[in-house]
Motif scaffolding. Structure first.
Motif, PDB file in Angstrom:
ATOM      1  N   PHE A  51       0.826  -1.213   0.000  1.00  0.00           N
ATOM      2  CA  PHE A  51       0.000   0.000   0.000  1.00  0.00           C
ATOM      3  C   PHE A  51       0.861   1.265   0.000  1.00  0.00           C
ATOM      4  CE2 PHE A  51      -2.379   3.426   1.965  1.00  0.00           C
ATOM      5  CZ  PHE A  51      -3.596   3.365   1.312  1.00  0.00           C
ATOM      6  N   TYR A  52       1.809   1.359   0.905  1.00  0.00           N
ATOM      7  CA  TYR A  52       2.603   2.593   1.005  1.00  0.00           C
ATOM      8  C   TYR A  52       3.556   2.753  -0.177  1.00  0.00           C
ATOM      9  CZ  TYR A  52       0.512   3.277   5.508  1.00  0.00           C
ATOM     10  OH  TYR A  52      -0.408   3.480   6.499  1.00  0.00           O
ATOM     11  N   GLU A  53       4.037   1.667  -0.745  1.00  0.00           N
ATOM     12  CA  GLU A  53       4.862   1.763  -1.952  1.00  0.00           C
ATOM     13  C   GLU A  53       4.022   2.310  -3.098  1.00  0.00           C
ATOM     14  OE1 GLU A  53       7.965  -1.954  -1.440  1.00  0.00           O
ATOM     15  OE2 GLU A  53       5.926  -2.400  -2.147  1.00  0.00           O
ATOM     16  N   LEU A  54       2.793   1.834  -3.181  1.00  0.00           N
ATOM     17  CA  LEU A  54       1.885   2.306  -4.227  1.00  0.00           C
ATOM     18  C   LEU A  54       1.556   3.781  -4.016  1.00  0.00           C
ATOM     19  CD1 LEU A  54       0.275   1.507  -6.702  1.00  0.00           C
ATOM     20  CD2 LEU A  54      -1.488   0.592  -5.205  1.00  0.00           C
ATOM     21  N   ARG A  55       1.279   4.161  -2.775  1.00  0.00           N
ATOM     22  CA  ARG A  55       0.997   5.565  -2.465  1.00  0.00           C
ATOM     23  C   ARG A  55       2.186   6.448  -2.842  1.00  0.00           C
ATOM     24  NH1 ARG A  55       1.536   7.302   3.352  1.00  0.00           N
ATOM     25  NH2 ARG A  55       3.639   7.213   2.557  1.00  0.00           N
ATOM     26  N   ASP A  56       3.392   6.000  -2.510  1.00  0.00           N
ATOM     27  CA  ASP A  56       4.585   6.799  -2.816  1.00  0.00           C
ATOM     28  C   ASP A  56       4.861   6.874  -4.317  1.00  0.00           C
ATOM     29  OD1 ASP A  56       4.868   7.219  -0.106  1.00  0.00           O
ATOM     30  OD2 ASP A  56       6.483   5.746   0.130  1.00  0.00           O
ATOM     31  N   SER A  57       4.410   5.873  -5.079  1.00  0.00           N
ATOM     32  CA  SER A  57       4.662   5.870  -6.527  1.00  0.00           C
ATOM     33  C   SER A  57       3.721   6.807  -7.278  1.00  0.00           C
ATOM     34  CB  SER A  57       4.553   4.456  -7.099  1.00  0.00           C
ATOM     35  OG  SER A  57       3.198   4.039  -7.166  1.00  0.00           O
ATOM     36  N   ILE A  58       2.600   7.180  -6.644  1.00  0.00           N
ATOM     37  CA  ILE A  58       1.610   8.061  -7.279  1.00  0.00           C
ATOM     38  C   ILE A  58       1.591   9.380  -6.516  1.00  0.00           C
ATOM     39  CG2 ILE A  58      -0.789   8.328  -7.992  1.00  0.00           C
ATOM     40  CD1 ILE A  58      -1.070   5.266  -7.717  1.00  0.00           C
ATOM     41  N   GLN A  59       2.362  10.331  -6.985  1.00  0.00           N
ATOM     42  CA  GLN A  59       2.450  11.606  -6.278  1.00  0.00           C
ATOM     43  C   GLN A  59       1.106  12.321  -6.294  1.00  0.00           C
ATOM     44  OE1 GLN A  59       5.702  13.930  -7.757  1.00  0.00           O
ATOM     45  NE2 GLN A  59       7.195  12.372  -7.225  1.00  0.00           N
ATOM     46  N   GLY A  60       0.707  12.837  -5.125  1.00  0.00           N
ATOM     47  CA  GLY A  60      -0.516  13.612  -5.025  1.00  0.00           C
ATOM     48  C   GLY A  60      -1.733  12.850  -4.550  1.00  0.00           C
ATOM     49  N   ILE A  61      -1.670  11.531  -4.455  1.00  0.00           N
ATOM     50  CA  ILE A  61      -2.833  10.764  -4.014  1.00  0.00           C
ATOM     51  C   ILE A  61      -2.834  10.661  -2.495  1.00  0.00           C
ATOM     52  CG2 ILE A  61      -1.747   8.473  -4.176  1.00  0.00           C
ATOM     53  CD1 ILE A  61      -4.484   7.445  -5.266  1.00  0.00           C
ATOM     54  N   SER A  62      -4.008  10.829  -1.901  1.00  0.00           N
ATOM     55  CA  SER A  62      -4.122  10.681  -0.456  1.00  0.00           C
ATOM     56  C   SER A  62      -4.347   9.207  -0.121  1.00  0.00           C
ATOM     57  CB  SER A  62      -5.289  11.511   0.081  1.00  0.00           C
ATOM     58  OG  SER A  62      -6.525  10.953  -0.360  1.00  0.00           O
ATOM     59  N   GLU A  63      -4.096   8.855   1.115  1.00  0.00           N
ATOM     60  CA  GLU A  63      -4.335   7.471   1.537  1.00  0.00           C
ATOM     61  C   GLU A  63      -5.802   7.110   1.380  1.00  0.00           C
ATOM     62  OE1 GLU A  63      -2.695   6.374   5.324  1.00  0.00           O
ATOM     63  OE2 GLU A  63      -0.760   7.288   4.844  1.00  0.00           O
ATOM     64  N   LYS A  64      -6.684   8.054   1.698  1.00  0.00           N
ATOM     65  CA  LYS A  64      -8.125   7.801   1.578  1.00  0.00           C
ATOM     66  C   LYS A  64      -8.509   7.502   0.127  1.00  0.00           C
ATOM     67  CE  LYS A  64     -12.604  10.041   2.107  1.00  0.00           C
ATOM     68  NZ  LYS A  64     -13.303  11.277   2.461  1.00  0.00           N
ATOM     69  N   MET A  65      -8.027   8.312  -0.811  1.00  0.00           N
ATOM     70  CA  MET A  65      -8.371   8.110  -2.225  1.00  0.00           C
ATOM     71  C   MET A  65      -7.741   6.831  -2.768  1.00  0.00           C
ATOM     72  SD  MET A  65     -10.618  10.198  -2.993  1.00  0.00           S
ATOM     73  CE  MET A  65     -10.766   9.501  -4.617  1.00  0.00           C
ATOM     74  N   LEU A  66      -6.527   6.519  -2.321  1.00  0.00           N
ATOM     75  CA  LEU A  66      -5.896   5.278  -2.756  1.00  0.00           C
ATOM     76  C   LEU A  66      -6.702   4.084  -2.264  1.00  0.00           C
ATOM     77  CD1 LEU A  66      -3.673   3.708  -4.156  1.00  0.00           C
ATOM     78  CD2 LEU A  66      -2.275   3.979  -2.089  1.00  0.00           C
ATOM     79  N   ALA A  67      -7.112   4.122  -1.006  1.00  0.00           N
ATOM     80  CA  ALA A  67      -7.896   3.018  -0.447  1.00  0.00           C
ATOM     81  C   ALA A  67      -9.215   2.854  -1.192  1.00  0.00           C
ATOM     82  CB  ALA A  67      -8.143   3.244   1.037  1.00  0.00           C
ATOM     83  N   GLN A  68      -9.906   3.954  -1.486  1.00  0.00           N
ATOM     84  CA  GLN A  68     -11.176   3.886  -2.219  1.00  0.00           C
ATOM     85  C   GLN A  68     -10.974   3.349  -3.628  1.00  0.00           C
ATOM     86  OE1 GLN A  68     -12.948   7.791  -2.157  1.00  0.00           O
ATOM     87  NE2 GLN A  68     -13.534   7.638  -0.003  1.00  0.00           N
TER      88      GLN A  68
END
Length: 123
Positions: A51-68
């Motif tokens: 999850f956090y690797e994916l979040r870090d690879s997509i600049q600008g995405i919040s954890e909430k939006m990534l989870a959704q």
């Protein structure tokens, strides 16, 4: 390990009515082409990511939006989710075969776009 449903090709006479508002294919297209859906599919095209690797690879995405976004793509059968029993739990995501198939033209699209852009100037 794999969650969600995967759509199977319909017989020619049983095709989805994609222009009707209640067509499930429309929901899936909305998920794939959403602001973040396309970036998740592109980010997972080469590697499975936590999850956090994916979040870090997509600049600008919040954890909430990534989870959704991940929740919708898993439900659509495009992304798989694996939870490793650890403290804290480690969750890994990757593309299903269906997700790879859908992501392939997206990769081609990005390749075409970046080939046509003017060369970047050094900063």
């Amino acid at each position: 390990m794999e969650e969600g449903t995967q759509l199977t090709p319909a017989a020619p006479s049983l095709r989805y009515e994609v222009f009707h508002t209640d067509c499930p294919a429309r929901d899936m297209v909305d998920h794939v082409t959403s602001r973040w859906g396309i970036w998740v599919l592109i980010s997972l095209r080469s590697n499975d990511l936590r999850f956090y690797e994916l979040r870090d690879s997509i600049q600008g995405i919040s954890e909430k939006m990534l989870a959704q976004t991940l929740r919708a793509l898993v439900q659509d059968g495009l992304v798989w989710r694996e939870v490793e029993p650890a403290t804290p739990p480690q969750v890994t995501y990757g593309l299903t075969e269906f997700g790879q198939d859908v992501g392939e033209p997206l990769t081609d699209l990005f390749d075409r776009i970046t080939r046509r852009l003017p060369p970047r100037t050094p900063r």
